[in-house]
Design an enzyme around this catalytic site. Structure first.
Site, PDB file in Angstrom:
ATOM      1  N   LYS A 178       0.873  -1.177   0.000  1.00 55.40           N
ATOM      2  CA  LYS A 178       0.000   0.000   0.000  1.00 55.40           C
ATOM      3  C   LYS A 178       0.907   1.222   0.000  1.00 55.40           C
ATOM      4  O   LYS A 178       1.464   1.612   1.025  1.00 55.40           O
ATOM      5  CB  LYS A 178      -0.867  -0.029   1.270  1.00 55.40           C
ATOM      6  N   GLU A 253       9.475   1.276  11.045  1.00 55.25           N
ATOM      7  CA  GLU A 253      10.502   2.327  10.905  1.00 55.25           C
ATOM      8  C   GLU A 253       9.777   3.656  11.006  1.00 55.25           C
ATOM      9  O   GLU A 253       9.017   4.017  10.107  1.00 55.25           O
ATOM     10  CB  GLU A 253      11.201   2.218   9.548  1.00 55.25           C
ATOM     11  N   CYS A 288      13.374  10.968   7.394  1.00 53.42           N
ATOM     12  CA  CYS A 288      13.269  10.484   8.773  1.00 53.42           C
ATOM     13  C   CYS A 288      14.556  10.791   9.537  1.00 53.42           C
ATOM     14  O   CYS A 288      14.518  11.062  10.730  1.00 53.42           O
ATOM     15  CB  CYS A 288      12.958   9.001   8.796  1.00 53.42           C
ATOM     16  N   GLU A 394       8.703  16.151  15.656  1.00 48.69           N
ATOM     17  CA  GLU A 394       9.234  16.013  14.297  1.00 48.69           C
ATOM     18  C   GLU A 394       8.455  16.950  13.373  1.00 48.69           C
ATOM     19  O   GLU A 394       7.253  16.805  13.204  1.00 48.69           O
ATOM     20  CB  GLU A 394       9.067  14.571  13.827  1.00 48.69           C
TER      21      GLU A 394
HETATM   22  P1  NAP Z   1       2.091   8.301   7.835  1.00 48.16           P
HETATM   23  O1  NAP Z   1       1.028   9.306   7.809  1.00 48.16           O
HETATM   24  O2  NAP Z   1       2.295   7.496   9.037  1.00 48.16           O
HETATM   25  O3  NAP Z   1       1.826   7.390   6.545  1.00 48.16           O
HETATM   26  C1  NAP Z   1       2.682   6.356   6.150  1.00 48.16           C
HETATM   27  C2  NAP Z   1       1.887   5.319   5.399  1.00 48.16           C
HETATM   28  O4  NAP Z   1       0.925   4.734   6.270  1.00 48.16           O
HETATM   29  C3  NAP Z   1       1.102   5.875   4.220  1.00 48.16           C
HETATM   30  O5  NAP Z   1       1.086   4.935   3.179  1.00 48.16           O
HETATM   31  C4  NAP Z   1      -0.276   6.029   4.827  1.00 48.16           C
HETATM   32  O6  NAP Z   1      -1.287   6.050   3.867  1.00 48.16           O
HETATM   33  C5  NAP Z   1      -0.357   4.798   5.680  1.00 48.16           C
HETATM   34  N1  NAP Z   1      -1.356   4.857   6.759  1.00 48.16           N
HETATM   35  C6  NAP Z   1      -1.870   5.959   7.363  1.00 48.16           C
HETATM   36  N2  NAP Z   1      -2.759   5.582   8.322  1.00 48.16           N
HETATM   37  C7  NAP Z   1      -2.801   4.236   8.310  1.00 48.16           C
HETATM   38  C8  NAP Z   1      -3.512   3.259   9.066  1.00 48.16           C
HETATM   39  N3  NAP Z   1      -4.371   3.616  10.026  1.00 48.16           N
HETATM   40  N4  NAP Z   1      -3.317   1.959   8.797  1.00 48.16           N
HETATM   41  C9  NAP Z   1      -2.451   1.577   7.830  1.00 48.16           C
HETATM   42  N5  NAP Z   1      -1.753   2.447   7.080  1.00 48.16           N
HETATM   43  C10 NAP Z   1      -1.916   3.756   7.317  1.00 48.16           C
HETATM   44  O7  NAP Z   1       3.503   8.925   7.563  1.00 48.16           O
HETATM   45  P2  NAP Z   1       3.844  10.037   6.533  1.00 48.16           P
HETATM   46  O8  NAP Z   1       3.463  11.333   7.137  1.00 48.16           O
HETATM   47  O9  NAP Z   1       3.308   9.673   5.197  1.00 48.16           O
HETATM   48  O10 NAP Z   1       5.416   9.897   6.459  1.00 48.16           O
HETATM   49  C11 NAP Z   1       6.266  10.657   7.230  1.00 48.16           C
HETATM   50  C12 NAP Z   1       6.758   9.884   8.430  1.00 48.16           C
HETATM   51  O11 NAP Z   1       7.494   8.752   8.024  1.00 48.16           O
HETATM   52  C13 NAP Z   1       7.693  10.684   9.278  1.00 48.16           C
HETATM   53  O12 NAP Z   1       7.364  10.553  10.629  1.00 48.16           O
HETATM   54  C14 NAP Z   1       9.058  10.068   9.016  1.00 48.16           C
HETATM   55  O13 NAP Z   1       9.986  10.221  10.015  1.00 48.16           O
HETATM   56  C15 NAP Z   1       8.694   8.662   8.781  1.00 48.16           C
HETATM   57  N6  NAP Z   1       9.728   7.958   8.027  1.00 48.16           N
HETATM   58  C16 NAP Z   1      10.526   7.086   8.682  1.00 48.16           C
HETATM   59  C17 NAP Z   1      11.539   6.427   8.018  1.00 48.16           C
HETATM   60  C18 NAP Z   1      12.430   5.456   8.752  1.00 48.16           C
HETATM   61  O14 NAP Z   1      13.104   4.707   8.098  1.00 48.16           O
HETATM   62  N7  NAP Z   1      12.456   5.449  10.054  1.00 48.16           N
HETATM   63  C19 NAP Z   1      11.737   6.653   6.657  1.00 48.16           C
HETATM   64  C20 NAP Z   1      10.907   7.564   6.009  1.00 48.16           C
HETATM   65  C21 NAP Z   1       9.902   8.207   6.715  1.00 48.16           C
HETATM   66  P3  NAP Z   1      -1.817   7.470   3.325  1.00 48.16           P
HETATM   67  O15 NAP Z   1      -0.632   8.308   3.059  1.00 48.16           O
HETATM   68  O16 NAP Z   1      -2.548   7.114   2.110  1.00 48.16           O
HETATM   69  O17 NAP Z   1      -2.675   7.994   4.429  1.00 48.16           O
END
Ligand code: NAP
Ligand code: MG
Length: 491
Positions: A178, A253, A288, A394
């Protein structure tokens, strides 16, 4: 700006077929450099997830039974098709999420090499022979989980898709992915290369749609044995709750608020270049591992802030497709709003704005199409209060906070004063101090006199609320394998 004038529709990959969503609905994908819709992706939901999981189940037995060398050969051929299409793929990613070419192109090229690394590892999956009794032959083997799920964020969707999927299928799993609704196009196009590479239908399936529908359906599905998730800590918590019913294995992650610690004895010019790049040119801070907390020894605080200012003011904000661009826009309107809210919060909480703070139309001429884009210029706040929101939360944008520290112990205390523990940087010429800090910093990765260097052969993961599980490194396929012990009693 966009590479296509009219918005194009892209389709999901389920059971080797390109399909719209069952409900017939679409999600607009916006080019964040212009604010214009440039593509549409299917708004998949639970029915599409069901179809994809069924396809992954049907493909499982023959995929896992394939000799490891054959799986490896197919992965190598996939890597080759990714390389052949590199120019199209990085453009799709950069158009969808605004990541500048300088970052987007090498990330995808690197992911192709990572697929090859995983192909090699597929051929070296071993077990242990542990003889516990003279009358028995006892050993362990490692097996794939079965059908697994992958959920990825929008900051580097394609590189993450290639890296994680290749590890999962190298281990013999089949997978349903997804991708993020804000930037799914590159993943949908890359998924079409699987067939060209000869990877059988159903081994990899991609369902697009919202996290709250398609994402939740994948996490709750009883036939999915493992979920690998990269994204925010808040969503990681929600996924953990939703996976409890059928005790899924999870790899998470999550976010970070990583410190870059600069001592007075460091090479300050080099440190300023890399510290500034680590928060600003790093996908405009949407990484991240962005070095978002800059901790500077008191004696050089004013000097170092000036050096950062000179780096920031030389950075070129612009069209992500242009190779001269250092920083593209934020990836979508919601992220733009969130970052601007933090700019306001920093001011209201009393942090000093050292430089930056301008956004959108303030940054471009009246004729520029980029005026409607989600741009924020490199910004630095100064404070001595580590409890401010801009020091603890963050932001995920080109906004850093600099804080002075008195001595080494103070630096360690400030650095570890965070719920996160993803990464840290240390800048010093003092080897003893550098080595002490590598031990005391609570972070999954510590860099010394460099920052933001990753390699697929080195383990990567977060401590504390930055996640659980380790990807990359020689043991990376472990994340996708279970142990099974066999005891053969033969007298
Ligand atoms: P996010 O809102 O948590 O979304 C990540 C993914 O999860 C998206 O595909 C999102 O879909 C999906 N998602 C959202 N709610 C969900 C649920 N209830 N159940 C299952 N899937 C769900 O994160 P983001 O804002 O897109 O990304 C930024 C974050 O990623 C930051 O906090 C960053 O630090 C972190 N990150 C971490 C790493 C690492 O390696 N540690 C690497 C890159 C990014 P939708 O977008 O379609 O809602
Ligand atoms: Mg987009």
């Amino acid at each position: 700006m966009a590479i296509y004038d009219e918005p194009m529709d892209y389709l999901q990959l389920i059971d080797g077929e390109l399909r719209p969503s069952r409900n017939g609905q679409w999600i607009d994908s916006v080019n964040p450099a212009t604010g214009q819709v440039w593509a549409r992706i299917p708004a998949g939901g639970a029915e599409d997830i069901d179809d994809a999981i069924r396809a992954a189940k049907s493909a499982l037995d023959s995929w896992r039974a394939l000799p490891a060398a054959s799986r490896a050969a197919l992965l190598r051929s996939w890597a080759a098709t990714v390389r052949e299409n590199l120019d199209t793929l990085w453009r799709l990613d950069a158009t969808d999420n605004g990541r500048a070419r300088r970052e987007a192109e090498p990330a995808i090229a690197g992911a192709a090499s990572q697929i090859e690394f995983h192909a090699g590892l597929a051929e070296t999956i071993t077990g242990d022979t542990v003889l516990v009794s003279d009358s028995a032959t006892t050993y362990s083997v490692r097996e794939p989980f079965g059908v697994v799920g992958l959920i990825i964020p929008w900051n580097a969707p394609l590189a993450m898709f290639l890296a994680k999927v290749s590890a999962a299928i190298a281990a013999g799993n089949t997978i349903v992915v997804k991708p993020p609704e804000r930037a799914s196009v590159s993943v949908l196009v890359a998924a079409q290369l699987l067939e060209k590479a000869g990877i059988p239908r159903g081994v990899v399936n991609v369902v697009t749609g919202e996290g709250s529908s398609a994402g939740e359906a994948l996490v709750r599905h009883p036939d999915v044995r493992k979920i690998s998730f990269t994204g925010s800590t808040a969503t990681g918590r929600r996924i953990t709750e939703n996976s409890v019913a059928n005790i899924k294995s999870l790899a998470l992650e999550l976010g970070g608020k990583s410190p870059n610690i600069v001592f007075a004895d460091a090479d300050l010019d080099q440190a300023a270049d890399v510290v500034a790049a680590g928060i600003y040119t790093a996908s405009a801070g949407q990484a991240c591992i962005a070095g978002s907390r800059i901790l500077v020894e008191e004696a050089i605080f004013v000097d170092f802030v000036e050096r950062l200012r000179s780096r920031a003011s030389a950075m070129v904000l612009g069209n992500p497709l242009d190779s001269r661009t250092d920083m593209g826009p934020l990836a979508f309107d919601g992220q733009y709003d969130k970052v601007r809210e933090y700019l306001e919060s920093g001011r209201q909480e009393g942090a000093t704005l050292a430089f930056g703070g301008r956004c959108g139309s303030e940054l471009f001429t009246p004729e520029s199409p980029l005026r409607e884009g989600y741009f924020v210029e490199p910004t630095l706040f100064l404070t001595e209060d580590p409890q401010l929101r801009v020091c603890q939360e963050e932001i995920f944008g080109p906004v850093a906070v600099a804080m002075p520290f008195a001595d080494e112990a103070d630096a360690v205390r400030l650095a570890n004063d965070s719920g996160y523990g993803l990464a840290a940087g240390v800048w010093t010429q003092n080897l003893s101090r550098a080595l002490r800090l590598t031990r005391r910093l609570e972070a999954g990765t510590v860099w010394v006199n460099t920052y933001r260097r990753l390699h697929w052969a080195l383990p990567f993961g977060g401590q504390k609320e930055s996640g659980t599980g380790t990807s990359n490194g020689p043991t990376t396929l472990d994340e996708w394998l279970e142990h099974k012990s066999v005891w053969i009693e033969h007298g």
